[in-house]
Design a protein around this motif. Structure first.
Motif, short mmCIF file in Angstrom:
data_model
loop_
_atom_site.label_atom_id
_atom_site.label_comp_id
_atom_site.label_asym_id
_atom_site.label_seq_id
_atom_site.Cartn_x
_atom_site.Cartn_y
_atom_site.Cartn_z
N ASN A 15 3.81 -48.95 -43.47
CA ASN A 15 3.19 -49.62 -44.61
C ASN A 15 2.46 -48.70 -45.58
N LYS A 18 4.32 -47.98 -48.71
CA LYS A 18 4.41 -49.15 -49.57
C LYS A 18 3.16 -49.29 -50.43
N GLU A 19 2.00 -49.03 -49.82
CA GLU A 19 0.76 -49.16 -50.57
C GLU A 19 0.64 -48.10 -51.66
N ASP A 21 3.16 -47.09 -53.52
CA ASP A 21 4.19 -47.32 -54.53
C ASP A 21 3.76 -48.52 -55.39
N ARG A 23 5.04 -49.81 -57.94
CA ARG A 23 6.10 -50.73 -58.35
C ARG A 23 6.19 -51.91 -57.40
N LEU A 24 5.99 -51.64 -56.11
CA LEU A 24 5.99 -52.72 -55.13
C LEU A 24 4.80 -53.65 -55.34
N GLU A 25 3.66 -53.08 -55.70
CA GLU A 25 2.49 -53.93 -55.96
C GLU A 25 2.74 -54.86 -57.13
N GLN A 27 5.62 -56.05 -58.02
CA GLN A 27 6.52 -57.09 -57.52
C GLN A 27 5.77 -58.11 -56.68
N ASN A 28 4.83 -57.62 -55.88
CA ASN A 28 4.03 -58.53 -55.05
C ASN A 28 3.18 -59.45 -55.91
N ARG A 31 5.40 -62.22 -57.21
CA ARG A 31 5.77 -63.21 -56.19
C ARG A 31 4.57 -64.07 -55.80
N SER A 52 5.69 -54.07 -66.49
CA SER A 52 6.70 -53.24 -65.83
C SER A 52 7.13 -52.05 -66.69
N GLN A 57 5.92 -45.47 -60.01
CA GLN A 57 5.53 -45.39 -58.61
C GLN A 57 4.05 -45.03 -58.44
#
Length: 353
Positions: A15, A18-19, A21, A23-25, A27-28, A31, A52, A57
């Motif tokens: 994990n 992920k924290e 990056d 870009r993932l945040e 997306q989260n 959602r 966006s 990253q």
């Protein structure tokens, strides 16, 4: 020494990237905002907008949202015209939507990541703001539905249904078997002693299931499975205790059954550890604002009913039991909120007299 920590190393290894990056945040965030909209909380719970075209990253560009953290006092909220009871209920509803309905859970729900603010055009006259969307955890559907069935059993005070759900979750503890045999039938402790089915004493799954249910509601399994199903059983002795009393009781409980608690946690699917963390955070928030523990618990029960009905999981007795339980939860929350507000206003009036 009795608890394996290798899983923690594996969790961090998976994990931490992920924290880092952003870009993932982003997306989260998107959602989570969708989940709030589906739950009817679009203007009640705010998730900051991200951009966006400017996000990479290592760089995240998002809206700045004002508000005060949930570390504020109940007096601060009342001074702004915001009821602490309503804040706790909405915070619980937001997490219930993520946990029970969607299986997509914000992993860090501490008070600094949740803001509240006065907004006259928002439901109830206030909004919550959820921050720090860097780490979420997906709950597999079967795990999510088993957890829903566990809460349904708790709401109905159905001990057998509770234990069936905990078996589905795979919890077990050999140490609790030994402890129970040493102390006798009622020796599983203040929070975990239970009306066990005949022949189940010594069963690692049953004892661990009782312990897990007790941990969820901070009550004895006897209170969980008393057959009554009254939500006020969660509030027993609530007004007569203070934070120091609660901490002292928890400390005694942990010291006596620490090894068993660790075995229960170690046997759970890893995503459930984060679910329990969120559950504890909701209960602590309610306690901090002097809101009865039944409020976040009944919100969870209501959300689990909706999730089970949506999945077609009606269990024994058909869908009418779930619908009836949904109505009871809704009625309880509506009545409790109204009564709590009136009593709080009366106390303020008497204090100012």
């Amino acid at each position: 020494p009795a608890f394996g920590f290798q899983w923690l190393v594996e969790e961090v290894k998976e994990n931490l990237p992920k924290e880092l990056d952003f870009r993932l945040e982003a997306q989260n965030c998107a959602r989570c905002r969708t989940i709030m909209e589906r739950a009817g909380l679009a203007n009640a719970v705010v998730v900051p907008d991200t951009y966006s075209s400017f996000t990479t990253q290592r760089v995240l560009v998002m809206d700045f949202e004002e508000g005060q953290s949930l570390a504020a006092t109940a007096r601060d909220m009342c001074a702004e015209g915001v009821r602490p009871h309503a804040v706790v209920r909405r915070f619980s509803e937001a997490y219930a939507a993520m946990t029970f309905s969607e299986g997509f859970l914000h992993c860090d729900p501490h008070p600094g990541n949740v803001l509240w603010r006065r907004r006259k055009d928002a439901p109830g006259g206030f909004q919550l703001v959820l921050l720090d969307h860097g780490l979420y955890r997906e709950l597999p559907q079967e795990l999510r539905l088993s957890y829903c069935r566990l809460w349904r059993g708790i709401a109905l005070a159905d001990g057998e249904a509770v234990l069936q759900a905990t078996r589905e979750l795979g919890v077990r503890s050999e140490w609790l078997v030994q402890k129970l045999n040493e102390e006798g039938r009622d020796g599983l402790g203040r929070l975990a002693s239970a009306s066990a089915p005949a022949g189940s004493v010594g069963d690692p799954e049953t004892n661990a299931g009782k312990m897990l249910a007790a941990m969820l509601v901070a009550k004895s399994f006897r209170a969980v499975a008393d057959g009554d199903g009254g939500f006020l059983r969660f509030d027993k002795d609530f007004r007569g205790k203070n934070v120091a009393d609660d901490r002292a009781e928890v400390a005694r409980y942990i010291s006596g059954y620490f090894r068993g608690i660790l075995e229960v946690l170690d046997s759970l699917p890893r995503p459930m550890i984060l679910v329990l963390k969120a559950n504890d955070c909701l209960r602590a928030t309610a306690s901090r604002f002097d809101v009865p523990p039944s409020v976040p618990l009944v919100v969870s029960c209501l959300a689990c009913c909706k999730a089970l009905r949506a999945s077609g999981d009606f269990a024994a007795g058909g869908g009418w039991r779930i619908r009836w339980l949904e109505f009871r939860c809704w009625f309880f929350l509506s009545l409790e909120g109204a009564v709590s507000s009136r009593l709080r206003g009366l106390r303020r009036a008497l204090a100012g007299a």
